[in-house]
Design a protein around this motif. Structure first.
Motif, PDB file in Angstrom:
ATOM      1  N   PRO A 124       9.754  82.603  41.280  1.00 52.86           N
ATOM      2  CA  PRO A 124       9.277  83.971  41.011  1.00 52.86           C
ATOM      3  C   PRO A 124      10.287  84.816  40.247  1.00 52.86           C
ATOM      4  N   ASP A 125      11.573  84.455  40.300  1.00 52.18           N
ATOM      5  CA  ASP A 125      12.564  85.188  39.501  1.00 52.18           C
ATOM      6  C   ASP A 125      12.271  85.069  38.012  1.00 52.18           C
ATOM      7  N   PHE A 126      11.998  83.854  37.562  1.00 52.83           N
ATOM      8  CA  PHE A 126      11.870  83.589  36.125  1.00 52.83           C
ATOM      9  C   PHE A 126      10.433  83.664  35.615  1.00 52.83           C
ATOM     10  N   LEU A 127       9.440  83.385  36.467  1.00 57.15           N
ATOM     11  CA  LEU A 127       8.074  83.202  35.986  1.00 57.15           C
ATOM     12  C   LEU A 127       7.157  84.319  36.460  1.00 57.15           C
ATOM     13  N   PRO A 128       6.238  84.775  35.605  1.00 50.16           N
ATOM     14  CA  PRO A 128       5.292  85.820  35.987  1.00 50.16           C
ATOM     15  C   PRO A 128       4.255  85.273  36.971  1.00 50.16           C
ATOM     16  N   PRO A 129       3.552  86.140  37.711  1.00 50.92           N
ATOM     17  CA  PRO A 129       2.617  85.679  38.734  1.00 50.92           C
ATOM     18  C   PRO A 129       1.588  84.677  38.254  1.00 50.92           C
ATOM     19  N   GLU A 130       1.067  84.892  37.039  1.00 48.91           N
ATOM     20  CA  GLU A 130       0.005  83.993  36.560  1.00 48.91           C
ATOM     21  C   GLU A 130       0.493  82.590  36.241  1.00 48.91           C
ATOM     22  N   ARG A 131       1.807  82.392  36.133  1.00 52.40           N
ATOM     23  CA  ARG A 131       2.348  81.063  35.833  1.00 52.40           C
ATOM     24  C   ARG A 131       3.019  80.387  37.032  1.00 52.40           C
ATOM     25  N   ARG A 132       3.072  81.071  38.148  1.00 55.69           N
ATOM     26  CA  ARG A 132       3.821  80.536  39.285  1.00 55.69           C
ATOM     27  C   ARG A 132       3.151  79.328  39.933  1.00 55.69           C
ATOM     28  N   SER A 345      10.212  92.760  43.471  1.00 61.04           N
ATOM     29  CA  SER A 345      11.033  91.623  43.050  1.00 61.04           C
ATOM     30  C   SER A 345      12.357  91.568  43.801  1.00 61.04           C
ATOM     31  N   ARG A 346      12.715  92.662  44.478  1.00 60.75           N
ATOM     32  CA  ARG A 346      13.959  92.684  45.240  1.00 60.75           C
ATOM     33  C   ARG A 346      13.850  91.943  46.573  1.00 60.75           C
ATOM     34  N   VAL A 347      12.678  91.424  46.906  1.00 63.57           N
ATOM     35  CA  VAL A 347      12.523  90.715  48.181  1.00 63.57           C
ATOM     36  C   VAL A 347      12.043  89.278  48.000  1.00 63.57           C
TER      37      VAL A 347
END
Length: 419
Positions: A124-132, A345-347
């Motif tokens: 989730p740090d690097f990839l947007p929700p639709e690509r996770r 994104s901080r969690v």
């Protein structure tokens, strides 16, 4: 860095970590059986790493969330933890008493548990929700290959070189660490940059929420979806780990196989998992994550129940192949569902750690529970007992699906009313 490239490096890190964990699950029970006769005690000690994970993983996830360095917030911890875990792992077969074996197991589990949620949080740090979903499928395919690696080492090396066999997963871990450090700095990730922006907006107290605040928010929130999802993870984690941690002694006791042959029972199922992983992500995009998760757990339970009826080496292999297909539908989509429910994104690291807590709490209780039942009624019905545990998880996710539909309906009503 492209999505495919970062997915490859994340997958490599998790492949290296799981190479040691899967071989640990395959062969450490046999080391314990040299000192213990009780299947319940073996199962409980095999669940010790998961018990440690309950405390270590959410803590390290939250700590990394609040870490800011030029290398990022995850990589500095991985750079230290992965090599140390590899070195301690090599010592396992050289122990000469139960006390020293348990001590080395504890040290390995403590160190390795600090790396588990960090590599996963890079998704989730690097990839947007639709690509996770698809990225997580690729990562899980890599980790599933470690089942094959562990089984091949069991089949080809363990019987002749039981101590040297532990060196091979450690070498994989060290090599992957070098590649990861040479190519990845998560300070460049979307998640890290968003967290830094949130820090700046927060003013003079830039640190993210403490773990106790995050947990309190989960417990007190009137929206129970996240708690039910974590309960599902707890129950299915117990079933999954019981099937993995006890399969080698099951093969020896119930099927009459040698140690190496029993350790190799999961080899074809690793291939089945790899084949099912990416389609599981696509099915979730088409039919919904919760439906895909529920269907996968039903397949897992039905396959193991059928394996009880066909109690031969071949029947067990077929049952585990089908069960792994079902398990893929769960493992690919459950973590993504929780990430997508995260408020910030901080969690991400803390949520990954909480997912791990429930998964490995199940991993601690499941093998001990199934092992206790085995002590009472014998090894022959072990797969059926695991199937019953998985069906409890199905009941919970059905309830979660109802809440999800109500939430969507309420949100749609709110949006229509505001127009």
């Amino acid at each position: 860095m492209s999505n495919r490239r970062i997915t490859f490096f994340i997958a490599l890190a998790l492949f290296a970590q799981e190479s040691t964990w899967n071989f640990y699950d395959n062969q450490v029970p046999v080391l314990l059986r040299e000192h213990l006769a009780s299947a319940a005690l073996v199962g409980a000690l095999m669940g010790m790493d998961n018990l440690l994970g309950i405390f270590v993983q959410p803590w390290i996830g939250n700590r990394s969330d609040n870490t800011r360095t030029r290398w990022g917030r995850r990589i500095p911890y991985l750079a230290v933890g992965m090599p140390l875990a590899a070195l301690v792992f090599v010592l396992l077969p050289w122990t000469t008493s139960l006390a020293t074996l348990v001590a080395v197991m504890f040290c390995y589990a403590l160190i390795a548990n600090t790396t588990r949620p960090l590599a996963e949080s890079l998704v989730p740090d690097f990839l947007p929700p639709e690509r996770r979903g698809r990225a997580n499928a690729a990562v899980k395919i890599a980790t599933a290959l470690t089942i094959i690696v562990a089984s091949l080492i069991s089949l080809l090396v363990v019987d002749e070189h039981p101590k040297a066999a532990f060196v091979l997963p450690s070498v994989i871990m060290l090599a992957a660490t070098v590649v990861l450090l040479a190519n990845v700095r998560d300070s460049r990730s979307r998640g890290y940059q968003a967290a830094v922006a949130e820090d700046a907006a927060a003013g003079p107290a830039p640190a993210g929420p403490a773990l106790r605040q995050i947990v309190a928010g989960l417990v007190t929130d009137q929206d129970r979806r996240r708690l039910l999802l974590l309960l599902t993870v707890l129950l299915f984690g117990g079933a999954w780990f019981a099937s993995r941690s006890l399969i080698t002694p099951y093969g020896m006791e119930a099927l009459g196989l040698s140690r190496g042959e029993a350790g190799g029972l999961t080899l074809p199922s690793g291939i089945a998992y790899v084949a099912a992983a990416y389609p599981a992500a696509l099915l979730a995009e088409r039919f919904g994550r919760l439906r895909t998760i529920a269907a996968g757990m039903i397949v897992f339970a039905a396959a193991l129940a059928a394996g009880t009826a066909a109690q031969t080496a071949t029947g067990t292999v077929v049952a585990f192949c089908l069960a792994s297909v079902g398990a893929a539908a769960f493992t690919i989509n459950a973590a993504v569902a929780l990430w997508n429910l995260a408020p910030s994104s901080r969690v991400f690291g803390a949520y990954t750690g909480l997912y791990a807590v429930t998964w490995y709490l199940g991993g601690f209780g499941g093998p001990a529970l199934i092992g206790a039942v085995v002590d009472l009624v014998g090894w022959d019905g072990m797969l059926l007992y695991i199937a019953a545990l998985a069906m409890l998880a199905v009941l919970v996710v059905v309830r979660l699906g109802r809440l999800q539909r109500l939430h969507r309906a309420a949100r749609a009503t709110t949006l229509n009313g505001s127009e």
